[in-house]
Design a protein around this motif. Structure first.
Motif, mmCIF file in Angstrom:
data_model
loop_
_atom_site.group_PDB
_atom_site.id
_atom_site.type_symbol
_atom_site.label_atom_id
_atom_site.label_comp_id
_atom_site.label_asym_id
_atom_site.label_seq_id
_atom_site.Cartn_x
_atom_site.Cartn_y
_atom_site.Cartn_z
ATOM 1 N N GLY A 271 0.768 -1.238 0.000
ATOM 2 C CA GLY A 271 0.000 0.000 0.000
ATOM 3 C C GLY A 271 0.798 1.286 0.000
ATOM 4 N N PHE A 272 2.111 1.199 0.101
ATOM 5 C CA PHE A 272 2.909 2.422 0.147
ATOM 6 C C PHE A 272 3.391 2.808 -1.247
ATOM 7 N N ASP A 273 3.156 4.063 -1.608
ATOM 8 C CA ASP A 273 3.628 4.565 -2.896
ATOM 9 C C ASP A 273 5.147 4.604 -2.943
ATOM 10 N N ARG A 274 5.753 4.960 -1.806
ATOM 11 C CA ARG A 274 7.205 5.098 -1.762
ATOM 12 C C ARG A 274 7.717 4.582 -0.417
ATOM 13 N N PHE A 275 8.916 4.027 -0.452
ATOM 14 C CA PHE A 275 9.566 3.517 0.764
ATOM 15 C C PHE A 275 11.037 3.882 0.744
ATOM 16 N N PHE A 276 11.531 4.301 1.902
ATOM 17 C CA PHE A 276 12.963 4.535 2.084
ATOM 18 C C PHE A 276 13.289 4.098 3.498
ATOM 19 N N GLY A 277 14.158 3.070 3.617
ATOM 20 C CA GLY A 277 14.482 2.626 4.965
ATOM 21 C C GLY A 277 15.179 1.293 4.971
ATOM 22 N N PHE A 278 15.065 0.582 6.087
ATOM 23 C CA PHE A 278 15.727 -0.708 6.241
ATOM 24 C C PHE A 278 14.708 -1.773 6.588
ATOM 25 N N MET A 279 15.020 -2.990 6.187
ATOM 26 C CA MET A 279 14.047 -4.076 6.260
ATOM 27 C C MET A 279 14.181 -4.926 7.517
ATOM 28 N N ALA A 280 15.310 -4.840 8.199
ATOM 29 C CA ALA A 280 15.587 -5.718 9.337
ATOM 30 C C ALA A 280 15.164 -5.070 10.652
ATOM 31 N N GLY A 281 15.464 -5.762 11.755
ATOM 32 C CA GLY A 281 15.064 -5.295 13.067
ATOM 33 C C GLY A 281 15.883 -4.133 13.577
ATOM 34 N N GLU A 282 17.118 -4.029 13.136
ATOM 35 C CA GLU A 282 17.965 -2.894 13.486
ATOM 36 C C GLU A 282 18.978 -2.701 12.379
ATOM 37 N N THR A 283 19.631 -1.563 12.405
ATOM 38 C CA THR A 283 20.721 -1.313 11.483
ATOM 39 C C THR A 283 21.653 -0.292 12.096
ATOM 40 N N ASP A 284 22.868 -0.243 11.597
ATOM 41 C CA ASP A 284 23.841 0.733 12.064
ATOM 42 C C ASP A 284 23.350 2.130 11.706
ATOM 43 N N GLN A 285 23.544 3.082 12.616
ATOM 44 C CA GLN A 285 23.043 4.431 12.383
ATOM 45 C C GLN A 285 23.939 5.255 11.452
ATOM 46 N N TYR A 286 25.125 4.737 11.133
ATOM 47 C CA TYR A 286 26.044 5.471 10.260
ATOM 48 C C TYR A 286 26.376 4.727 8.974
ATOM 49 N N THR A 287 26.280 3.407 8.974
ATOM 50 C CA THR A 287 26.439 2.629 7.740
ATOM 51 C C THR A 287 25.279 1.635 7.651
#
Length: 771
Positions: free
Chosen positions: A184-200
């Motif tokens: 349902g989202f027209d656009r997505f920007f982000g990460f798919m996992a439970g966490e990610t590094d805040q700088y890489t």
């Protein structure tokens, strides 16, 4: 009549009844007049796509991660959150609102307005099991709020953490129908996992992998920038069209990383410790009316020491962990403030419903008793619990100045987690407890919510989407994307807005994560704390009257067995209704055979080609605790170097690479590096470069667990004995790369991306035993 025709007629009839077009966008009836020439033609002037109602509000869901009930100043905490305070002071605070106790189920429930087992998300999506209620595949018959909003004429944007796409689908082969743009989202920007590094970070835009280099910016800043970009583009093109924004930063899930200025803001402010913090916060909560005046603090959770009993070194490093966490949360508040101010600048804030959920569960227990400074794999591989306590404290002290920086991957100790959960006991994952499930909720909507103050009616994360639908006057189509819709399961909170004393309407709610479980019914609650990895035969039911006992301190199971039996029967009824069984978390190992299968889980051999980048470790060929072989088919010239295959990054990972004319392997075991290097140089011309790991099952991470060897054209050129730690290759924050090491480097002996300079034709991963 043909079955296909019957289905099409049923869909058409359902769509006409609701008055909303389904997304298959059927041919419109032409109301104009088509002449022989354009001059003789009158247009129909009928829109082809759904049009929102006049003055329909924008809707913004903001969901934070791993924030306890008593962390933010908006709910009495000592961490400054002026943006949250402002939203709360100019809206409504909900103090009896509940999540599911862990991230993926909370998100699935929030997005769909249903219970999490009802949409097949029983726990973190990475551990989905092949059984009804557990497989990780959210049904299309239970639409997301984005799908509903789009049917009502909204643009829809998802920014940040997703974590509800089945892990097997996170490859370049998809399918992509359960990625954000498929739900349902027209656009997505982000990460798919439970966490990610805040700088890489591991980032995607729509379904395309993008480079992780943020040019020194913090991820939350980048996410808010992207949200503003999306809104700016939409409002420029269609100023009267509303939008739905789902903003879910990684904050404040580990790693607790933020720029130094934010950490320094809290220097020395937690030196008094977690016991004093709890006392001060409880007093503030009482003053705000967040908790009953009679509330007292429960005992410390198991293993947490009195602050005054700690050594000077323990106090030093533990206070630093909390400074980093507090800076992270305040920075998040600042960035969300930028979004709020932008909406005000473009004259959209008054007509925006902001739903702010401060945490998708209680404060995190993933730091253990000592906290960790390296990364989440210290928790996943169990080293957090098996390494000697004193040794861990000494190692953390050596990293003191780096805690919270990009050079660390920290999470605070459980003493601070319970403090952040004031006034409750227990933590994230403990679905039985208010500490695991009670989170702050704020509703803010200047044009639509004139009331101010506190609401105490019982509610759940599944209530949010029904509430937004009611407030925004959205219509839920009977059919979306061709799927007949099943009813929402949450209870809208719209009835509470005009009347703080309205009788509660959410009468029954179950909770269950990894065997810890509970059932709520009109103020009564029966619950079981289940210790993961133990038999369910050892479980003990407890009983609480939350009306009189706000934070579960008086167990009434013995004195009121009749009520306990009644609630146990109610739990069984809900379990059958929503597919809660089978319970997970006992002594049964969740082997790959029992997990929802991905494309690499069913093949003995996988051929990978250069271009594969940051494929999540659980979605990639398994390298975890079993025997396997990696063969790189290459053409070599002189002085070639670079990575053949790497998985993970600077905190945890494995790399198979060429450097200084030698074939090499690096194991990064939570920051501890071990290398293997060929005894002879590489040839030129065609070659097969091979790595073999022969695994012998072992009990402890430090125990001997087989051997590893390097081969050049079938000639063994290096070998050594390995430990179980070396064979525990499943890093979480950074994925698998072929021909380079994207993100941060697994080994400090090279710099990322360290692209292979020879010709890499393919890499073959062959499983020699079952993972």
């Amino acid at each position: 009549m043909h079955i296909k025709s019957q289905i099409l007629i049923a869909i058409t009839q359902a769509t006409i009844i609701t008055g909303i077009q389904a997304q298959y966008s059927p041919i419109q009836t032409y109301t104009g007049n088509a002449g022989k020439t354009l001059a003789e033609t009158t247009p129909g002037n009928k829109p082809f796509n759904p049009v929102a109602a006049k003055n329909a509000p924008n809707i913004v869901y903001i969901l934070l991660d791993d924030v306890g009930f008593g962390a933010s100043s908006a709910f009495g905490g000592l961490i400054e959150t002026p943006t949250f305070d402002s939203l709360a002071n100019n809206g409504l605070r909900y103090t009896n609102f509940h999540t599911t106790a862990i991230c993926s189920p909370t998100r699935a429930s929030l997005l769909t307005g249903r219970n999490h087992h009802s949409v097949n998300v029983n726990t973190v999506i990475d551990l989905a099991v092949d059984a009804p209620g557990h497989n990780g595949y959210m049904p299309f018959e239970k639409a997301t709020i984005a799908e509903i909003a789009r049917e009502n004429g909204y643009n829809t944007f998802a920014i940040g953490k997703w974590h509800v796409t089945p892990t097997p689908d996170l490859t370049g082969a998809g399918p992509f129908n359960r990625w954000p743009t498929g739900r349902g989202f027209d656009r997505f920007f982000g990460f798919m996992a439970g966490e990610t590094d805040q700088y890489t970070p591991m980032l995607w835009e729509n379904t395309s992998k993008i480079e992780p280099d943020l040019q020194g910016k913090h991820l939350t800043t980048v996410l808010v920038d992207k949200a503003i970009d999306y809104i700016a583009g939409q409002k420029s093109a269609a100023p009267d069209k509303p939008f739905f924004l789902y903003l879910t930063p990684g904050a404040t899930h580990g790693p607790h990383q933020v720029d130094k200025q934010w950490i320094d803001k809290y220097k020395g402010r937690f030196d008094a410790g977690w016991d004093k913090y709890r006392e001060e916060v409880l007093a503030r909560q009482k003053k705000l009316g967040i908790v009953p005046a009679s509330t007292t603090l429960p005992v410390r959770n198991t293993g947490i020491k009195p602050w005054d009993s700690l050594s000077a070194i323990e106090k030093k490093v533990f206070a630093r962990f909390m400074e980093a966490y507090a800076g992270f949360l305040t920075h998040t508040d600042y960035e969300i403030g930028r979004l709020i101010n932008y909406l005000k600048t473009i004259n959209q804030l008054n007509n925006t419903l902001v739903v702010l959920i401060i945490g998708d569960n209680g404060a995190s227990k993933e730091g253990g008793l000592t906290g960790h400074a390296i990364g989440i794999n210290e928790y996943i591989d169990g080293s957090l619990f098996t390494q000697k306590y004193e040794d861990r404290i000494q190692e953390i002290e050596k990293l003191y100045d780096e805690i919270g920086s990009a050079k660390s991957g920290p999470n605070y100790p459980n003493g601070w987690a319970q403090a952040a959960n004031t006034p409750f006991r227990y933590l994230k994952q403990d679905a039985n407890s208010e500490g695991g499930t009670r989170n702050p909720l704020i509703l803010f909507y200047p044009n639509g919510i004139k009331e101010r103050g506190i609401r105490t009616q019982y509610s759940h994360i599944n209530s949010v989407t029904p509430t937004a639908i009611d407030i925004a006057h959205l219509t839920v189509p009977a059919v979306i994307n061709g799927y007949k819709q099943e009813p929402l399961e949450g209870v809208s909170l719209a009835y509470t807005i005009p009347n703080s004393q309205a009788a509660g309407q959410h009468h029954v709610q179950y909770f269950e994560i990894s065997g810890s479980r509970a059932i709520y019914n009109d103020g009564w609650k029966a619950e079981v704390y289940h210790r993961n990895g133990t038999s369910f035969a050892n479980d003990k039911w407890e009983l609480y009257n939350l009306t009189d006992d706000f934070n579960e301190q008086k167990d009434l199971a013995v004195t009121n067995p009749g009520k306990l039996k009644e609630l146990q029967a109610l739990f069984e009824s809900e379990a059958q209704k929503y597919n809660i069984y089978p319970l997970l978390g006992d002594t049964t190992v969740r082997s790959i055979e029992k997990l929802t299968k991905g494309p690499f889980d069913v093949r003995r051999q996988a051929t990978l080609y250069p271009g594969v980048a940051q494929l999540p470790a659980r979605s990639a060929p398994a390298l975890y605790q079993h025997s396997f072989s990696i063969k790189a088919d290459v053409d070599l010239t002189t002085n070639n170097e670079g990575v053949l295959l790497a998985v993970g990054g600077r905190f945890t990972g494995f790399s198979f690479f060429v450097q200084e004319g030698k074939l090499k392997v690096a194991h990064n075991n939570n920051g501890k590096l071990v290398y293997l290097e060929s005894t002879r140089p590489l040839p030129t011309g065609k070659a097969i470069l091979r790595y073999d790991l022969s695994y012998s099952p072992a009990k402890n991470l430090t125990d001997a667990a087989g051997t590893e060897a390097l081969y050049i054209n079938e000639v063994k050129v290096a070998e050594r004995s390995i430990t179980k730690s070396d064979a525990t290759i499943m890093p979480y924050d950074e994925g698998l790369d072929v021909g380079k090491d994207n993100g941060s480097p697994v080994a400090p002996v090279y710099k990322s991306p360290f692209v292979f300079t020879g010709q890499l034709n393919k890499v073959i991963v062959e499983h020699l035993s079952k993972p």
